[in-house]
Design a protein around this motif. Structure first.
Motif: not given
Length: 249
Positions: A237-246
Motif C-alpha cells: 500500500d504505497t498510499t499508506f507507506l508515503n502518508d506524511k502524517r506518519f
C-alpha cells in the motif's frame, strides 16, 4: 511486526502477551532488549520538554503527563495507521486489473492444496485469507521440529502444551517491505518464505493442521513461485507507506 490496522487484533506481540494495544505500547519502553527505560524516566523527559506539556493539555485538558495518558496518546495515534489501498484492494474495488501473472498468483494463494487434484494450490488462504490477510490466531508454521524449539511463543503466555512454538499469524499486507520474516527474522526474502512452505515445513505435534497436509511439499514450479510472489507484491500500500502524517513531525 509492522504497525497498521491495529484496532483489530485481540492480542499483541508475536506471543500475545499484551491483551490490549494500550498495554502493548508501554511494554517496549520497559523491555531490556528494546528501549530499556522506565516509565518514570520517560514521563519526566516529556514533562521537561518545551513541546509535549502543551500537546498533552490540548489532548487531555491538563499538562500532567502520566504513563496512562502517554499510553492513550500512543494508542490513538496507532489507530490512525490504516492500510487498505494496495493494488489488490483497488482491483477488488474495480479501479484496476491485476496483471495475468498477479492474477494467477492470487489463484494459487486462494486455492487449497490437494495433491490428488490437477488444480494447483498454495493453500495460503487458511491463515491469511481474510481482508486483513491474517486470521489473528497463534500457529506453528513448521519452522522447527520439536527438539529444535528455542522459543515457545504463545505457550509462555498460556502454559497450554498445544501452544508450544505457536506465534501470531502476521498480516501479509505490505509484506514486500517488512523483511526480515518470521518471529525470529530467519528469512531475509519472500523467496525464502515461499520456499519454506513449498519444501521446508518441519513436523511437530503442534504444527498447524493445514500444514500437516502440505508438509509433503507443495511442488510449486519456479513459475508458480514467481506468480505467487507477484501477487504478494500487490498487497503493498504505497498510499499508506508515503502518508506524511506518519513521518517524523
Amino acid at each position: 511486526m509492522p504497525l497498521f490496522n491495529l484496532a483489530y487484533p485481540a492480542t499483541y506481540f508475536w506471543d500475545g502477551r499484551a491483551a490490549t494495544l494500550r498495554q502493548q505500547v508501554l511494554m517496549p519502553i520497559q523491555d531490556p532488549i528494546e528501549m530499556h527505560e522506565s516509565l518514570g524516566n520517560v514521563t519526566a523527559k516529556l514533562r521537561a520538554s518545551s513541546t509535549y506539556p502543551a500537546l498533552f493539555k490540548r489532548a487531555f485538558g491538563s499538562e500532567e503527563i502520566t504513563p496512562q495518558t502517554m499510553a492513550l496518546a500512543l494508542e490513538q495515534f496507532l489507530h490512525t495507521m490504516l492500510s487498505y489501498n494496495s493494488r489488490f484492494d483497488r482491483s477488488r474495488r474495480g479501479e484496476l486489473q491485476l496483471t495475468p501473472q498477479e492474477d494467477r498468483g492470487a489463484q494459487l494463494f486462494f486455492t487449497e492444496f490437494n495433491p490428488a487434484s490437477s488444480k494447483k494450490g498454495a493453500d495460503c488462504f487458511h491463515c491469511h485469507g481474510t481482508s486483513l490477510f491474517t486470521n489473528n490466531e497463534f500457529m506453528n508454521n513448521g519452522l522447527d521440529s520439536a527438539h529444535q524449539f528455542t522459543d515457545m511463543g504463545h505457550f509462555d503466555v498460556t502454559g497450554n502444551p498445544q501452544h508450544k512454538a505457536t506465534f501470531k499469524t502476521p498480516s501479509l499486507r505490505n509484506i514486500e517491505v517488512t523483511a526480515p520474516y518470521m518471529h525470529d527474522g530467519r528469512f531475509r526474502t519472500l523467496e525464502e518464505v515461499i520456499e519454506h512452505y513449498n519444501s521446508g515445513v518441519k513436523f511437530s505435534e503442534t504444527l498447524a493442521t493445514d500444514l500437516k497436509v502440505t508438509r509433503v511439499g507443495l511442488n510449486l514450479t519456479p513459475q508458480d513461485k514467481a506468480d505467487l510472489l507477484a501477487f504478494l507484491r500487490t498487497l503493498t500500500d504505497t498510499t499508506f507507506l508515503n502518508d506524511k502524517r506518519f513521518a517524523k513531525p
